[in-house]
Design an enzyme around this catalytic site. Structure first.
Site, short mmCIF file in Angstrom:
data_model
loop_
_atom_site.label_atom_id
_atom_site.label_comp_id
_atom_site.label_asym_id
_atom_site.label_seq_id
_atom_site.Cartn_x
_atom_site.Cartn_y
_atom_site.Cartn_z
N HIS A 381 0.84 -1.20 0.00
CA HIS A 381 0.00 0.00 0.00
C HIS A 381 0.88 1.26 0.00
O HIS A 381 0.67 2.17 -0.82
CB HIS A 381 -0.91 -0.03 1.23
CG HIS A 381 -1.75 1.18 1.43
ND1 HIS A 381 -3.12 1.19 1.21
CD2 HIS A 381 -1.44 2.44 1.85
CE1 HIS A 381 -3.60 2.40 1.47
NE2 HIS A 381 -2.60 3.18 1.87
N HIS A 385 1.58 4.25 -3.01
CA HIS A 385 1.46 5.71 -2.92
C HIS A 385 2.61 6.38 -3.67
O HIS A 385 2.42 7.40 -4.34
CB HIS A 385 1.49 6.15 -1.45
CG HIS A 385 0.15 6.03 -0.77
ND1 HIS A 385 -1.02 6.52 -1.32
CD2 HIS A 385 -0.20 5.49 0.43
CE1 HIS A 385 -2.04 6.28 -0.49
NE2 HIS A 385 -1.57 5.65 0.58
N TYR A 396 -4.36 14.40 -3.08
CA TYR A 396 -4.72 13.64 -1.89
C TYR A 396 -5.83 14.33 -1.08
O TYR A 396 -5.68 14.62 0.10
CB TYR A 396 -3.47 13.43 -1.02
CG TYR A 396 -3.58 12.24 -0.08
CD1 TYR A 396 -3.76 10.96 -0.57
CD2 TYR A 396 -3.48 12.41 1.29
CE1 TYR A 396 -3.84 9.87 0.27
CE2 TYR A 396 -3.57 11.33 2.16
CZ TYR A 396 -3.76 10.06 1.64
OH TYR A 396 -3.86 8.98 2.49
N GLU A 405 -6.06 6.51 -2.28
CA GLU A 405 -6.06 5.52 -1.20
C GLU A 405 -6.54 4.16 -1.70
O GLU A 405 -5.97 3.12 -1.36
CB GLU A 405 -6.96 5.99 -0.05
CG GLU A 405 -6.26 6.81 1.00
CD GLU A 405 -5.13 6.04 1.68
OE1 GLU A 405 -5.31 4.86 2.01
OE2 GLU A 405 -4.05 6.63 1.86
#
Lengths: 568, 252
Positions: A381, A385, A396, A405
């Site tokens: 994860h 990003h 964001y 996300e």
């Protein structure tokens, strides 16, 4: 005194005889091929036969008495019971001769072998330096270039040189931006005599134990006598920095121009790594790099194999009990990607929190947390990003932030399915985010932090009509991600959206690669930075057509999935 | 290759039977000669295959390699002689040499640098050679049904001295993502050992003159040498085989 001299003569005669008989193997020192003034080179001692051992044993005994040999260490052999290895440093008029020492291995007091490298006893050197230590230091720094600094106090030594001579010198360890050198300057003139790198690097593989107690291979670098969490097996370097509970140091590396030194890297002496935070963070980030390469042909975060940096242990588990609330939620119960110019090398860094000590849980959700790097989906994860920041750079906040996300969640689970067998247990692949390190501690609490299969279970929306429209969490980026997450899940596995009741025919888990590629293509290549959910729908459908054709199963699955979650 | 071996073994057995079934009256005639020397150029069958195993320590892990070598049949030299000690019974010695080169298959499981239990398979070949020298001590029973024909049967211990190249490791190349590796070469070392086995056979000779003739012989001699391997297991090297040869005979 006379007796000592007599002994010395006897030993010398024995040595000469032994050498003449070819019993002892005498070689020139690698740096000494022709001694000036007729002196011999450095003598290599390899005494294993009883007669040789006796001769050299007497030499060592006599040398200790005269002070020419000084006991440096005595080590009990961990492998051969009863054995002790004594290492003696050769000195000349009390000054250490660099690289001249001799090792006596004995069993219960009986010498078994002697190995050494010795300089001639009579060097004829004046051991009173002309330069002071400060002048020696200045001479070293003068040749070290800009930014050089000494990591040790200059030491007066006698150094053998390549031409076979010995010189009185100052030696110290000198560090510069990209180097770590051992430097020798003449103690009489200040001229540099010798310089060599102390960075002894070699690609290596170690083994380590992860957060779940599983054994993993760790790609490291052999450096001197230690091993560093510095992966050079892969096209980019992957470095894991161990802050060892020094949060102030972490903040310096994150938010100021301070760069890391080699001592900030996680290290281990025997290459059997035991810090689970280091092991899993280093390995899981590496595996994620591999996933991107194998699945999509992508070369790392920036697509150009730029360095990947990881930071762990900014706050230790015990330290989590004493840090302030803000630091607690940022550095203990969190993992985050901080883009360039953040981090130890100013190329961005993934920071993994350490969670809390055993026996503690977060009262806000009734879960206990351990090292965040221990969850492969969390590592993937965070790395995603970084990929997003180098590609679509989804802003964001609000919907683009939620998509940002969601894409990290999608890739996080995709990496997990790539390496782990499917299943609901710890160490298995499913659609619950972070369940390997976030476990229910009280009745009614859930394992993990989010679900892609059923976002509602964790209080997240699974339908566009339920989206959060407030300003908290940058417009609910960790909340509204559930909508896109559920679309991704349904496109693969199929099923019914809990809110709309609409059914989706997924491509099936065996074809999950199709949906992974569709979303990867859309989210890294096609989406603009301010994309909305609706744009994401259109981009993923187009990606499915591009990859698998108009009317393909993948296109139908993606279309149905977005419709089911209320995105048009 | 297998049919070659069968043929040679059959030849040896036939020769043995022929030798022992030779007519008894000939004994009196052969008793006139004091002994015989001979030199043969021959052909030796390859022995059974030899399997070498070992471990490969790499990438914080342990892999393995296996190499199987079956020496090919080839030429041999066989010289010897015997001296009569009692009636038709002689005592003899012989010296035989045999060498075989080969390219045995080598296969290995190379540990993956990133994962446990995911070895990469590689295979290739490496050149090895074997050299056998054998010293035979024989009891020889000789029968001569006519003036020009002489049959002999013999048997006894054989001291083999063998030098064999044995695979000791495998080198390979690989590159990211390391899911496969390529065989580069295999390292070998020479193992030299001696062992006593047993051999027997038969010889038939035709003499043009009282002393000079031509003959053919068939011999079967074998031994098994055992040596320790790097991985702690033992390696069996079966040496010897069936030898057929023809050459000069001199009796005196």
């Amino acid at each position: 005194m006379r007796r000592a001299m007599s002994m010395r003569v006897r030993v010398s005669v024995r040595l000469a005889a032994a050498v003449a008989c070819g019993v002892l193997i005498v070689q020139l020192h690698p740096h000494g091929q022709a001694q000036t003034g007729g002196r011999s080179g450095v003598t290599q001692v390899k005494a294993t036969a009883a007669a040789d051992v006796r001769t050299w044993d007497a030499y060592v005994t006599q040398g200790r008495r005269s002070g020419d040999l000084q006991l440096k260490s005595s080590t009990v052999d961990p492998l051969v019971p009863g054995r002790t290895a004594e290492r003696f440093q050769q000195r000349y008029k009390g000054v250490r001769i660099w690289g001249a020492d001799i090792v006596r291995d004995s069993e219960n007091g009986v010498t078994m072998s002697i190995f050494g490298a010795l300089s001639p006893e009579d060097l004829g050197l004046d051991v009173v330096p002309t330069l002071s230590i400060d002048q020696g230091r200045a001479a070293m720094l003068a040749t070290g270039g800009a930014g050089a600094s000494l990591l040790s106090v200059p030491e007066l030594v006698i150094v053998p040189l390549q031409d076979g001579t010995h010189r009185l010198a100052y030696q110290a360890l000198e560090a510069a931006t990209e180097s770590l050198d051992r430097v020798f300057v003449d103690a009489q003139t200040g001229a540099e005599l010798l310089r060599y790198s102390e960075i002894q690097r070699q690609q290596a593989v170690g083994s380590g134990t992860g957060v779940l107690g599983d054994k993993k291979k760790v790609s490291v670098l052999a450096n001197g006598g230690a091993f560093l969490a510095y992966d050079t097996h892969r096209p980019p370097t992957i470095e894991t920095f161990d802050l060892r509970g020094n949060l102030a140091r972490l903040k310096l590396l994150l938010f100021t121009s301070t760069t890391a030194s080699i001592s900030d890297l996680a290290s281990d002496t025997d290459n059997i790594w035991t810090d689970p935070a280091v092991v899993d963070s280093h390995v899981h980030v590496s595996w994620t790099y591999d996933y991107y390469y194998k699945r999509f042909g992508r070369s790392g975060l920036d697509g150009a194999n730029g360095a990947i940096n990881v930071a762990v242990n900014g706050v230790t588990q015990d330290g989590a009990l004493s840090v302030g609330s803000s630091d607690f939620f940022t550095y203990s119960l969190n993992a985050f990607w901080c883009p360039a110019p953040c981090g130890p090398t100013k190329e961005g860094v993934m920071n993994f929190g350490s969670g809390m000590p055993a026996g503690y849980y977060y009262t806000g959700n009734g879960r206990r947390y351990t090292y965040f790097g221990g969850a492969l989906d969390i590592a993937a994860h965070e790395l995603t990003h970084a990929v997003t920041s180098y590609t679509s750079n989804l802003i964001y906040q609000n919907e683009s932030g939620a998509l940002n996300e969601a894409f990290s969640d999608m890739m996080g689970k995709s990496v997990e399915f790539f390496y782990h067998a499917a299943g609901p247990g710890v160490g298995q692949a499913d659609y619950v985010l972070g369940k390997d390190i976030s476990r229910a501690a009280v009745a009614g609490a859930l394992n993990g932090d989010r679900s892609m299969a059923n976002p509602n279970l964790y209080g997240d929306p699974d339908h566009y009509s339920q989206r959060y429209l407030g300003t908290q969490d940058n417009g609910g980026v960790h909340h509204n991600s559930g909508i896109a997450n559920n679309a991704f899940y349904l496109a693969i596995e199929g099923g019914v959206n809990h809110t709309s009741g609409l059914s989706v025919t997924g491509v099936g888990s065996v074809n999950r690669e199709q949906i992974e590629k569709v979303f990867f293509r859309a989210f890294t290549l096609l989406l603009p930075s301010s994309a909305t959910f609706s744009t994401a729908r259109a981009a993923t459908i187009q990606a499915a057509r591009d990859l698998y054709g108009v009317g393909s199963t993948a296109e139908k699955a993606v279309t149905q999935a977005w419709t089911a979650v209320g995105v048009f | 290759m297998r049919s070659h071996g069968r043929f040679l073994y059959s030849s040896v057995i036939c020769a043995l039977v022929m030798g022992w079934l030779a007519p008894a009256p000939a004994v009196a005639q052969t008793a006139k000669s004091r002994g015989t020397v001979y030199a043969n150029g021959g052909y030796q069958t390859g022995t059974e295959s030899m399997t070498v195993t070992g471990t490969i320590v790499a990438n914080a892990d342990t892999g393995s390699f296996t190499s199987t070598f079956k020496p090919k049949s080839g030429t041999s030299i066989d010289v010897g002689g015997s001296a009569r000690v009692w009636k038709a019974l002689s005592v003899g010695v012989a010296y035989t040499t045999f060498s075989a080169d080969g390219q045995p298959d080598v296969s290995a499981e190379i540990p993956h640098p990133f994962f446990f239990n995911q070895p990469r398979s590689v295979s290739g070949q490496v050149g090895v050679s074997r050299s056998e020298k054998a010293f035979h001590i024989r009891a020889v029973f000789t029968s001569a049904p006519g003036k020009k024909i002489q049959f002999s049967a013999f048997g006894g211990p054989v001291v083999f001295s063998v030098t064999q190249d044995v695979v000791t490791g495998v080198s390979y190349s690989d590159a990211y993502p390391y899911d496969s590796a390529t065989f580069a070469s295999a390292s070998t070392k020479q193992v030299s050992q001696s062992k006593t086995g047993f051999g027997g056979g038969a010889d038939v000779a035709y003499y043009f003159t009282d002393h000079i003739g031509l003959g053919a012989s068939a011999t079967l001699a074998k031994a098994t040498i055992t040596t320790a391997q790097s991985d702690g297991t033992s390696l069996s090297i079966k040496v010897g085989g069936a030898i057929v040869g023809i050459g000069l005979r001199v009796r005196f």
